[in-house]
Design an enzyme around this catalytic site. Structure first.
Site, mmCIF file in Angstrom:
data_model
loop_
_atom_site.group_PDB
_atom_site.id
_atom_site.type_symbol
_atom_site.label_atom_id
_atom_site.label_comp_id
_atom_site.label_asym_id
_atom_site.label_seq_id
_atom_site.Cartn_x
_atom_site.Cartn_y
_atom_site.Cartn_z
ATOM 1 C CE1 TYR B 317 -4.562 1.241 0.710
ATOM 2 C CE2 TYR B 317 -3.405 2.958 1.681
ATOM 3 C CZ TYR B 317 -4.275 2.449 1.229
ATOM 4 O OH TYR B 317 -5.093 3.574 0.840
ATOM 5 C CE1 TYR B 368 -5.117 6.056 -1.405
ATOM 6 C CE2 TYR B 368 -7.000 7.205 -2.124
ATOM 7 C CZ TYR B 368 -6.433 6.372 -1.045
ATOM 8 O OH TYR B 368 -6.499 6.505 0.059
#
Lengths: 143, 413
Positions: B317, B368
């Site tokens: 991430y 994203y």
């Protein structure tokens, strides 16, 4: 130096039963930290219970020396990620206080953003933002 | 407590007091991701988040080879702004018997899969779909001061009261503060961290799903681009995206009869180890590291019975470059403090490197979608269908948002 854009509200602290005394002190231009009167550990942010002693009635606010060193910092160099009420550039410093807790606040008028470095000695000062809000900032410290 | 956690973390010795035996873990090897789907990633969808969620879910069901009415569980983020009941009626999920949301933004990115797996493993539901839909580019921007701040200063996050009044209210700036301390303690240079963005862009250039497909960027471009919040530049930021992703979780037993090669969940965990706030974690013993990523990764490893060196490909991430870079250390792909050296030149994280990382372009250069696109890419890698395919990977590490209560999982093919 932090400059504000007129007409855009500053976000206010979230005040609850655990931190009211902290912000009440700031309004009187006093800087306090929370301490457990049993184990003597300091805590930030304020909380209802000591995580070491697991006691609910030992947490109190004590005066801080107000002194610390810059532990880390950031500088808003564009308005993309800055808060719209504040003019760029402005800095936020994470300061490790003598009590060991770390406090985040803006640079006071005597510190330019390009003067800040990790390890810089600083101390608390206060700025009255509006009728309802006083905030602490960090200014240069000689001793 | 603080001292014990600091010692455990600094000594790299995961030693939780309460450790359920991996043999008793009911999701390990017994649950699988069987379908993935995503919408086109854009910077202006012109669509509702609801609409995109339904498309991603439908595609995931088609990919798995199951009917929509076979989906009997729904799982998403608390930050998701779709109307779950309306999704149920729109998609005709008449057999729904489980629905849930996981908190803390990107930190939930693997937790949703973990929760879905727990639900199918215990027989509460058969096929749970995890989804996330957002118009981060054209709609509500979590990454920006005005948008995020208005939304977040509430009772569950009172700690923001110590940062928002100082105009300190965006994820990039919070990360900048712990990132700068990490760079300071380990003598990491801007030149070094630039390689993360450069390699991820190389991946995105080969991935037609990516927003930055066919948009090359050199290390020189990186060094010349403007600072947004010092120490982070524009190319250190994730790309605001409109889009949705979904994946379907079922039992390993059921997965055998479905269309795709199952990707098994070997281990997963959540964590919120110490002085946990939502990214403003400055009162930890140190901020030159990501405690929650280390704890979540090591719980996933412990359950899986593997170590960092066993992992073949990683999807970490990276809402900003440093989140991904520091996660390389927390997942044991390099020593603590050595990630700057590890990524220098980029070879170690390229497709044939020591640890191919964020092979779709990650959150910086693919999209994203709050980490959900990383899960889909992990599944593609283990199926052998990535646009940047690693050679015969067996194990994929996926992590979730750093600085917040987080999660991680080890997937295997």
């Amino acid at each position: 130096m932090v400059e504000y854009v007129p007409g855009i509200p500053i976000l206010k602290p979230y005040i609850d039963a655990d931190n009211k005394a902290y912000w009440d002190a700031v309004k009187e231009e006093k800087f306090v930290v929370q301490q457990c009167n049993k184990c003597k550990n300091y805590y930030q942010p304020p909380r209802p219970m000591c995580p070491e002693c697991l006691t609910l009635d030992t947490m109190e606010f004590v005066p801080s020396t107000g002194k610390g060193e810059v532990y880390s910092y950031i500088i808003y160099t564009t308005d993309k990620m800055a808060y719209p009420a504040m003019k760029i550039p402005y800095a936020v410093m994470v300061v490790e206080m003598e009590e060991g807790v770390r406090i985040t606040a803006n640079n006071a008028p005597d510190i330019d953003t390009d003067e800040i470095y990790i390890g810089m000695p600083v101390e608390v000062t206060f700025a009255k933002i509006d009728d309802d809000l006083t905030l602490y900032q960090f200014k240069k410290r000689k001793s | 407590m603080a001292r014990k956690i600091l010692e455990e973390y600094m000594n790299r010795k995961y030693d939780a007091d309460i450790k359920p035996k991996p043999a008793l873990n009911m999701i390990k090897d017994k649950t699988a991701i069987v379908g993935i789907g995503e919408t086109k990633f854009t910077r202006g969808s012109g669509r509702d988040e609801m609409d995109m969620a339904c498309e991603a879910i439908k595609k995931a069901a088609d990919d798995a080879g199951i009917k929509l009415e076979d989906i009997d569980g729904l799982e998403t983020f608390t930050l998701d702004r779709t109307a779950m009941p309306f999704i149920v009626s729109t998609l005709g999920l008449k057999n729904l018997r489980f629905a849930s949301e996981v908190s803390f933004g990107g930190g939930a990115a693997c937790a949703v899969t973990l929760h879905a797996a727990a639900i199918v493993a215990t027989g509460v539901a058969k096929n749970v779909v995890c989804y996330r839909s957002l118009n981060e580019s054209s709609g509500h921007k979590f990454g920006r001061g005005d948008g995020y701040a208005k939304y977040m200063l509430t009772a569950p996050t009172p700690h923001y009261g110590y940062t928002f009044p100082m105009g300190f209210c965006t994820p990039l700036s919070w990360a900048g503060a712990w990132g700068r301390r990490w760079m300071h303690e380990f003598n990491v240079s801007y030149e070094q961290i630039g390689w993360w963005a450069v390699v991820l862009r190389e991946y995105a250039n080969k991935n037609p799903l990516a927003l930055f497909h066919n948009k090359p960027m050199t290390h020189e471009d990186y060094m010349n681009v403007q600072m947004i919040v010092e120490p982070l530049r524009l190319f250190d930021c994730c790309v605001d995206t409109d889009g949705a992703c979904a994946h379907i979780v079922t039992t390993a037993e059921r997965a055998k009869d479905l269309k795709q090669k199952p990707v098994y969940i070997l281990g997963a965990g959540q964590s919120a180890p110490i002085e946990q706030e939502i990214q403003t974690v400055y009162n930890r013993p140190t901020i030159a590291g990501l405690f929650e990523t280390w704890y979540a990764a090591h719980e996933a490893y412990r359950v899986a019975g593997v170590e960092g060196k066993d992992i073949d490909v990683a999807e970490l991430y990276d809402p900003y470059s440093l989140g991904g870079i520091m996660s390389l250390e927390e997942c044991d792909f390099c020593e603590r403090g050595d990630a700057g050296n590890f990524i220098e030149g980029g070879d170690n994280i390229r497709v044939d490197g020591k640890m191919p990382t964020n092979t779709s372009g990650g959150l910086l250069s693919e999209a994203y979608i709050h980490g959900f696109n990383l899960v889909n890419e992990g599944v593609r890698q283990l199926r052998g269908t990535s646009y940047n395919q690693v050679k015969d990977p067996e194990l994929c590490m996926v992590t979730a948002g750093p600085g917040v209560p987080s999660s991680a999982m080890v997937l295997r093919n």
